[in-house]
Enzyme design. Sequence first.
Site, PDB file in Angstrom:
ATOM      1  CG  ASP A  65      -0.580   0.848   3.668  1.00 31.72           C
ATOM      2  OD1 ASP A  65       0.125   0.804   2.657  1.00 31.72           O
ATOM      3  OD2 ASP A  65      -0.768   1.881   4.337  1.00 31.72           O
ATOM      4  CD  GLU A  75       3.609  -0.495   2.342  1.00 34.91           C
ATOM      5  OE1 GLU A  75       4.133   0.428   1.698  1.00 34.91           O
ATOM      6  OE2 GLU A  75       3.216  -0.360   3.510  1.00 34.91           O
TER       7      GLU A  75
END
Length: 607
Positions: A277, A319
């Site tokens: 992330d 991501e």
Amino acid sequence: MTDFPSPEPLLAALPSSLRAAAARRYAEHGPLLYGRLAAVYGEQPGFEQWYAALLATIGSLMAVRPAGLLAQDVRRAAEPDWFLRQDMLGYCAYASRFGGDLPGIAGRIEHLRTLGVTYLHLLPFLRARAGENDGGFAVSSFDEVDPALGSMADLEALCGQLREAGISLCADFVLNHVADDHAWARGAMAGDARLRRFFHVFPDRAMPERYERTLGQVFPAAAPGNFTHVPAMEGWVWTTFYPFQWDLNYANPEVLGEIAAALLRLANRGVEVFRLDSTAFLWKREGTPCMNQPEVHALLQALRAIVAIAAPGVLLKAEAIVPTRELPAYLGGPGTPECHLAYHSTLMAAGWAALAEQDTGLLRAVIEGTPAAPPGASWLTYVRCHDDIGWKILLDEAQGDTGRLAAVARFFHGEGGSYAAGVPFQSGLATNGMAAALTGFETAEGPRARELALRRLLLVHGVALAFGGMPVLYMGDELGMGNDHGYRDDPQRAHDTRWVQRPVFDEEGLARRDDPDSWAGQVFRALRALVSERRGCPALAADVPRAVLPTADDALLALARGDHFLALFNFSERTLAVSLTALGAGAWPGHGDVIELAPWAMLWLRR
């Protein structure tokens, strides 16, 4: 510094049965690991000692890796393109919304297998900050499951059940920040000088103000600015996202070492894929947006090398919600592999824009601007996810025309008689909503309107399935689930419209998935058939070349995969007559030269 350190610290931590494999892997991946880390940290005092300690940590975690996972590592290392096949299909869900808790997810395995899923991404399930926690992305511990969802024993059991069913578990692994109640943050607030160096802390506003000149804002309405004053720290802490999420200081090598160890510990629990992330934000440099800096890629390549040595059966997924031109770097290149997968967010947004505009110009530009992925890597394609659709991601393709993108946003917010039922996010140049709501089911009146909504839903999924990569379905889209506005009644969620696309899984819809007269049954049957068709088509494997064929009508997308597959997509409310000769596509068995495409319809051709 030596040219290339000995693997002795790595091998010394391993039992004799694993040393030969580890030595081979280190000989292959060690030079990149050392080279990247030396480039970032090599001038710091004690770098060689730190690097030796890192190797020892990697060895100690490889030493306790379960036998079944070690065997899987060997199989996957021998077939490095195992995840690029056309039969791979992902599914993304919040554990609490999909199954209630981790044990409850096991009860959904039959549904996933029926759909053809081989990869399950469960959104954050690690222990998160109490209270407001950004949907679980404010992580308090990398070594504990959220107590409401179960325990680490439950996680290991679920991983085993999924693996037995041929499904790999993907977990979110937040690289950029931790919660302000993480042990590192608590220790820093208590005065631990070592842990204070895990974060970016400034005694006054002087340096933050200098950085702010070139920084963007992730949540300008809910969390303006990038720094938060923390009295216990006697200074300003860098907080790119929310004030309770403290950015980690990757200029400190200890941070990378701790993060790598935490990732390998979870891999030893059975997690097979990590969604990394907020990767773009890892490195800070004054005078820049502090995104996509060269050091980000050096650190990600080092993580890839660590995984390749200790757990080569594991995948890393970036991501990075960045423009198309910035995406390829997150996959690396020949000899410098980075992440195995990267979200293709611009493809997703462009597919939706094509629906709004009834024009495939932006979508064609994205596809044509996407280079072939390097060996052993691919794109992750999707239609919806837990997050918003940020239209600014298409600024390059729209040639900077924010007015054009604003019009797309207004369309999906239901303006101007649109069929869409999306919800604005923050500035309005972002949209939230479930796929069925955005394609018109919520506003549909009568069978014909519902049929057109279903065609549009299949159309955008068809692009994701045919593009080439790892397609991922979002929870509930296979049943045509709609928006959930219940978040408005929750004080901790009411400010965040992203919760409109985070509903509880529809048990009634699931019970009716095989009923052809129900909306859920119609969506499930049609989407499952599309997935099945993809699975049987080798031309849709990730590494088969793609090409956009020129068309006379802007509403038509003609996507070829190699010489044996052609997909035609009609992104308009008009019926299109498509000449295969005019496309330069040649002859296709069972079809004449002219093909009629109904409004919002698509056709996959094979030969």
